[in-house]
Motif scaffolding. Structure first.
Motif, PDB file in Angstrom:
ATOM      1  N   LEU A 148       7.700   7.169  -4.188  1.00 48.99           N
ATOM      2  CA  LEU A 148       6.613   6.509  -3.463  1.00 48.99           C
ATOM      3  C   LEU A 148       7.135   6.026  -2.123  1.00 48.99           C
ATOM      4  CD1 LEU A 148       4.892   4.274  -6.186  1.00 48.99           C
ATOM      5  CD2 LEU A 148       4.190   6.518  -5.375  1.00 48.99           C
ATOM      6  N   VAL A 149       6.312   6.186  -1.106  1.00 48.12           N
ATOM      7  CA  VAL A 149       6.606   5.647   0.217  1.00 48.12           C
ATOM      8  C   VAL A 149       5.542   4.587   0.496  1.00 48.12           C
ATOM      9  CG1 VAL A 149       6.877   6.137   2.670  1.00 48.12           C
ATOM     10  CG2 VAL A 149       7.590   7.848   0.975  1.00 48.12           C
ATOM     11  N   PHE A 150       5.981   3.370   0.753  1.00 44.60           N
ATOM     12  CA  PHE A 150       5.070   2.243   0.968  1.00 44.60           C
ATOM     13  C   PHE A 150       4.988   1.891   2.450  1.00 44.60           C
ATOM     14  CE2 PHE A 150       6.815   1.648  -3.310  1.00 44.60           C
ATOM     15  CZ  PHE A 150       5.659   1.470  -4.042  1.00 44.60           C
ATOM     16  N   PHE A 151       3.829   1.420   2.868  1.00 43.19           N
ATOM     17  CA  PHE A 151       3.666   0.875   4.208  1.00 43.19           C
ATOM     18  C   PHE A 151       4.358  -0.478   4.281  1.00 43.19           C
ATOM     19  CE2 PHE A 151      -0.130   3.633   4.362  1.00 43.19           C
ATOM     20  CZ  PHE A 151       0.076   4.226   5.598  1.00 43.19           C
ATOM     21  N   LEU A 152       5.094  -0.721   5.350  1.00 36.15           N
ATOM     22  CA  LEU A 152       5.686  -2.031   5.639  1.00 36.15           C
ATOM     23  C   LEU A 152       5.261  -2.431   7.043  1.00 36.15           C
ATOM     24  CD1 LEU A 152       9.408  -1.727   4.408  1.00 36.15           C
ATOM     25  CD2 LEU A 152       7.464  -2.735   3.214  1.00 36.15           C
ATOM     26  N   GLY A 153       3.989  -2.638   7.244  1.00 36.61           N
ATOM     27  CA  GLY A 153       3.527  -2.944   8.597  1.00 36.61           C
ATOM     28  C   GLY A 153       3.769  -1.740   9.470  1.00 36.61           C
ATOM     29  N   ASN A 154       4.684  -1.860  10.437  1.00 33.53           N
ATOM     30  CA  ASN A 154       4.981  -0.708  11.290  1.00 33.53           C
ATOM     31  C   ASN A 154       6.248   0.016  10.832  1.00 33.53           C
ATOM     32  OD1 ASN A 154       6.744  -2.652  12.061  1.00 33.53           O
ATOM     33  ND2 ASN A 154       6.310  -2.587  14.233  1.00 33.53           N
ATOM     34  N   GLY A 155       6.602  -0.108   9.561  1.00 29.91           N
ATOM     35  CA  GLY A 155       7.728   0.605   8.970  1.00 29.91           C
ATOM     36  C   GLY A 155       7.341   1.155   7.609  1.00 29.91           C
ATOM     37  N   LEU A 156       8.275   1.837   6.972  1.00 30.86           N
ATOM     38  CA  LEU A 156       8.035   2.436   5.665  1.00 30.86           C
ATOM     39  C   LEU A 156       9.203   2.133   4.733  1.00 30.86           C
ATOM     40  CD1 LEU A 156       6.836   5.945   6.879  1.00 30.86           C
ATOM     41  CD2 LEU A 156       5.379   4.130   5.962  1.00 30.86           C
ATOM     42  N   LEU A 157       8.912   2.039   3.441  1.00 33.67           N
ATOM     43  CA  LEU A 157       9.915   1.873   2.390  1.00 33.67           C
ATOM     44  C   LEU A 157       9.713   2.991   1.385  1.00 33.67           C
ATOM     45  CD1 LEU A 157      12.077   0.296   0.739  1.00 33.67           C
ATOM     46  CD2 LEU A 157      10.156  -0.940  -0.304  1.00 33.67           C
ATOM     47  N   GLU A 158      10.725   3.819   1.203  1.00 29.26           N
ATOM     48  CA  GLU A 158      10.666   4.892   0.209  1.00 29.26           C
ATOM     49  C   GLU A 158      11.461   4.474  -1.012  1.00 29.26           C
ATOM     50  OE1 GLU A 158      12.602   9.255  -0.393  1.00 29.26           O
ATOM     51  OE2 GLU A 158      11.539   8.936   1.505  1.00 29.26           O
ATOM     52  N   VAL A 159      10.801   4.451  -2.176  1.00 27.73           N
ATOM     53  CA  VAL A 159      11.456   4.170  -3.449  1.00 27.73           C
ATOM     54  C   VAL A 159      11.461   5.475  -4.218  1.00 27.73           C
ATOM     55  CG1 VAL A 159      11.386   2.822  -5.583  1.00 27.73           C
ATOM     56  CG2 VAL A 159      10.664   1.774  -3.422  1.00 27.73           C
ATOM     57  N   SER A 160      12.629   6.100  -4.324  1.00 30.29           N
ATOM     58  CA  SER A 160      12.718   7.404  -4.978  1.00 30.29           C
ATOM     59  C   SER A 160      14.133   7.609  -5.500  1.00 30.29           C
ATOM     60  CB  SER A 160      12.360   8.522  -3.994  1.00 30.29           C
ATOM     61  OG  SER A 160      13.276   8.565  -2.931  1.00 30.29           O
ATOM     62  N   GLY A 161      14.274   8.590  -6.372  1.00 31.66           N
ATOM     63  CA  GLY A 161      15.577   8.887  -6.930  1.00 31.66           C
ATOM     64  C   GLY A 161      16.051   7.779  -7.844  1.00 31.66           C
ATOM     65  N   ALA A 191       0.845  -1.193   0.000  1.00 30.00           N
ATOM     66  CA  ALA A 191       0.000   0.000   0.000  1.00 30.00           C
ATOM     67  C   ALA A 191       0.881   1.245   0.000  1.00 30.00           C
ATOM     68  CB  ALA A 191      -0.913   0.005   1.223  1.00 30.00           C
ATOM     69  N   VAL A 192       0.455   2.250  -0.756  1.00 26.85           N
ATOM     70  CA  VAL A 192       1.200   3.507  -0.844  1.00 26.85           C
ATOM     71  C   VAL A 192       0.801   4.407   0.317  1.00 26.85           C
ATOM     72  CG1 VAL A 192       1.617   5.590  -2.227  1.00 26.85           C
ATOM     73  CG2 VAL A 192       1.420   3.348  -3.348  1.00 26.85           C
ATOM     74  N   HIS A 193       1.803   4.854   1.066  1.00 21.63           N
ATOM     75  CA  HIS A 193       1.610   5.779   2.184  1.00 21.63           C
ATOM     76  C   HIS A 193       1.623   7.219   1.685  1.00 21.63           C
ATOM     77  CE1 HIS A 193       2.263   7.810   6.016  1.00 21.63           C
ATOM     78  NE2 HIS A 193       3.420   8.259   5.600  1.00 21.63           N
ATOM     79  N   ARG A 194       2.529   7.498   0.742  1.00 26.82           N
ATOM     80  CA  ARG A 194       2.714   8.872   0.272  1.00 26.82           C
ATOM     81  C   ARG A 194       3.338   8.848  -1.109  1.00 26.82           C
ATOM     82  NH1 ARG A 194       7.190  12.649   1.205  1.00 26.82           N
ATOM     83  NH2 ARG A 194       6.381  14.723   0.836  1.00 26.82           N
TER      84      ARG A 194
END
Length: 128
Positions: free
Chosen positions: A42-55, A29-32
């Protein structure tokens, strides 16, 4: 040090390919979303963490990097991802420490470890 928030920053060689992998194939799911509409970060939800794929990076991330994702049913994810054409590095297997793990890679070779915590595992029991 007091940590208020955190996220993994991933700078892929082909951002569009990586965005599609994490959003469309893994189904995160996309957080932002931010930046230009034709090449957003894109910043994705990882449960109680986040993964930002950018640049963008010229070289793939280090081979020592892994992303650990706990899922409800590793076997179901194994079948779904194989059907989607994701190469499975290692099918689901119960580890000596009791977790069931499956390994795949993202388009840049980042290992993604999908983990199921079985009902009888100590992580599922109230330790009080």
């Amino acid at each position: 040090m007091e940590i208020l928030s955190s996220r993994i920053l991933l700078r892929p060689r082909d951002p569009g390919r990586s965005r599609r992998f994490y959003r469309d194939v893994l189904g995160l799911a996309v957080h932002r979303e931010f930046g230009p509409p034709d090449d957003p970060g894109l910043v994705f939800f990882l449960g109680n963490g986040l993964l930002e794929v950018s640049g963008r990076a010229e070289e793939p991330p280090g081979r020592g990097m892994s992303i650990w994702l706990q899922v409800r049913d590793v076997a179901a994810e194994h079948d779904r991802l194989r059907e989607a054409g994701v190469p499975v590095l290692r099918p689901p297997e119960r580890e000596p420490w009791g977790l069931i793990e499956m390994w795949i890679e993202d388009p840049d070779g980042v290992r993604v470890v999908l983990v199921e915590v079985p009902a009888d595992h100590p992580l599922r029991r109230d330790q009080r």
